[in-house]
Design an enzyme around this catalytic site. Sequence first.
Site, short mmCIF file in Angstrom:
data_model
loop_
_atom_site.label_atom_id
_atom_site.label_comp_id
_atom_site.label_asym_id
_atom_site.label_seq_id
_atom_site.Cartn_x
_atom_site.Cartn_y
_atom_site.Cartn_z
N CYS A 90 3.87 4.28 -13.57
CA CYS A 90 4.75 4.33 -12.39
C CYS A 90 4.14 5.30 -11.38
O CYS A 90 3.09 5.91 -11.63
CB CYS A 90 6.16 4.78 -12.77
N CYS A 93 3.16 8.86 -12.38
CA CYS A 93 1.84 9.07 -12.98
C CYS A 93 0.81 9.41 -11.90
O CYS A 93 -0.06 10.27 -12.10
CB CYS A 93 1.40 7.82 -13.74
N ASP A 486 -9.91 -6.94 26.62
CA ASP A 486 -11.15 -7.13 27.37
C ASP A 486 -11.22 -8.62 27.70
O ASP A 486 -10.53 -9.44 27.09
CB ASP A 486 -12.34 -6.68 26.50
#
Length: 792
Positions: A90, A93, A486
Amino acid sequence: MPRSEISLTIATLLPQFEDCRSCRDRLVTGLRGLPGVETVHEREDDEQLRLAFDHDVLPAEELTRRAAALGMQVASHYRHGLISIQGMDCSECARTIEKGMKRLAGIASVSVSFPTAAMLVEYDGTRISEFEIESSVRRLGYTVEEHDECCEHDHEGHEHAMRARFFGQLLQTQGAVVTMISGCFMLAGLVAGALSSPGWVARVLFALALATAGARVARRGGLKAVRAFALDMYFLMTVACIGAACLGEWSEAGGAMFLFCLGTTLETFTFDRARGAIRAVLALSPTEARVVRAGRETLVPVEEVLPGERLVVRPGEKIPLDGVVVSGTTAVNEAPITGEALPVVKAMGAWVYAGSLNGQGHVEVEARRPYRENTIARVIHLVEKAQAGKAPAQRTIERFARWYTPAVLMVALTVATAAPLLFHAPWTVWIGRAMVLLVVACPCALVISTPVSVISAIASASRKGVLVKGGTHLEVIGTSRVVVFDKTGTLTLGHHDVDEVVPVGGATVERVLAVAAALGARSEHPLSAAIAEHARRVRIEAPAAEAFEAVPGRGARGRVDGREGLLGSRAFLEASSVSCAALDAQLARLEAEGKTAVLVALGGDLLGAVLLSDHVREKAADCVRALRGELGQEVVLLSGDSPAVAAAVGKALGIERVQGGVLPEQKVEAVRELRRRYGRVVMVGDGVNDAPALKEASVGIAMGAAGTDLAIETADIALMADDLSRVPFLIRLSRSTVATIRANIAVSLGVKLLFFGLALCGAVNLWGAVASDMGVSLLVTLNGMRLLRDRA
């Protein structure tokens, strides 16, 4: 005191690490410490460092040498690693590993992602090695995985197999067997209680369920938490269940531990499937290539193929390495790179990319890049690096979680002792409620709510040929108010055709083209290249140009037939004292039609003009319409072309705010002004000529990055194909991601507050607390993973 100034390019001082913020800060700090250096100013708009110094104390040559040495020192000392880790159940950890790593000498920064099972670490290579880092991870109880970036992978078969072997894979998930054994003991205990067996039988079975599941949880919550000085959810569950057992509540302790292990197992399994989906986003290149050696075709590992070797690609095979077609014609599916499934015709001289699927043609390809430098390999690496990083929302949540858990521990301690000490309430009742509070305090769902959403969104974008370089850019683009485009190569195709040559003053069409082609052949500008190509096509022989000089954004000059030749804009020629009045009437009419005029002069006299036209991209109008209408964006066009040409393109696309005749440095200032006025601004350009403006924008998007190494490395977001529809898609995806994150956080906090109140009132036991915590964790995970299927 004699004072001088000098500009140094960051990319030159820190090659390969110029985008690392911490490395840049170290370089600036080192420069400020040099004797004679007064100030160091970082100009991010053009990636320059501006230094003011006393040249009597430190001459410019010595300053440049020392700056280069500092850059080499930073680059040589600090390393950046991406390490795959197994064994995390999880998000807690991940926090445990981070805390353990930060205690090591030589670690500059570390970020661990549970959803991608990866650790992004920056460290001082003179103080700690990668081997020592990996050994430290192993000492915390986790496994370091050997990860190969490019391997053969059949995604369709993989997905089918995953569906067919769902439960088989679930059983292989870490902790699944332990959870099943614990569940069997719990079921047996419940049956024993229902059958009126002696009470000790059910208690023993519940104790076995607790011991079976609890041993693994206690190992993580005890040994690993102590080693990393981390109070995580495993620690809280261990304390809560031990407390419940001490109170004689064996069924609650065993049931809570079983449900906790079941929840973490399902969560791990869910993320394993998510990681599989993430890795399946890009079709990976083959492991072998068919190489022509000594006149024979030989199958060799792709790692052994050298640039320059000839590869044979048969119909239906994947192209193993980036290269150029040298024989044959075929149609190639480049979806793994560009996200565009329509086949692209490839003939001699065309670039092909590793991982692309060859159609019905038999072609030979000359390898141009080694295996590790393939476009697909770099894209995969950058996607994984982006997913391992942390978005702003995630960092905020984790800062909150750091004090949230200890705070709830103190609240639980207060709940357990306050009522019995002050009001003589039963100790067992309030200690039991405190144990429930410890379970409710687990911040797993809250911590996981953001990263799973960001990672899924990045994977979704990659599937469509959009490379997002981090969660920060993904979050920001959805809050932008202005999109700047651009013109050439972005809104237009960038492939100019010569429509007309207008000579003046007695010059001939052939002479105008010859002088223009002489200068254009030496220039890298697309307009110059188009003129030179047109001259070759109509068999105009161009003289050689000497003393050539390109003037960015304006034109080029050089000596042609012994006289100075000029090629470029009207402003460029007039700045060189060339009168252009003879073309006034014609230029005004032609530029109003959207044609670009390139003027030609020789020996101070105007020879004429070459008129070129570009074509608007097919999806440009739809893109602008979606941005302005559905998404509420202000759209701005900035172009180095003449104001009349830019206005014509803007009118055709429905863009009201148009600025023409803008030089590269003026684009930077225009973007900066838009940021001051509107806040967050997105800039879309080609990733090369527009690099300074892309850097100045809140988010820079580079078009057509598949064939441009610079764009892939420097842009915040890179569109691997020239598909403008991806710009509105990105904004929609960003907004969906942010909305999902907010929903996940709201649900997580809402359920926490609800069960916090229920726990204080004694209305919920350990079973309910664990079920709610694990249920919300799975809910926010699945909700975030919906973005993998985003069809925006």
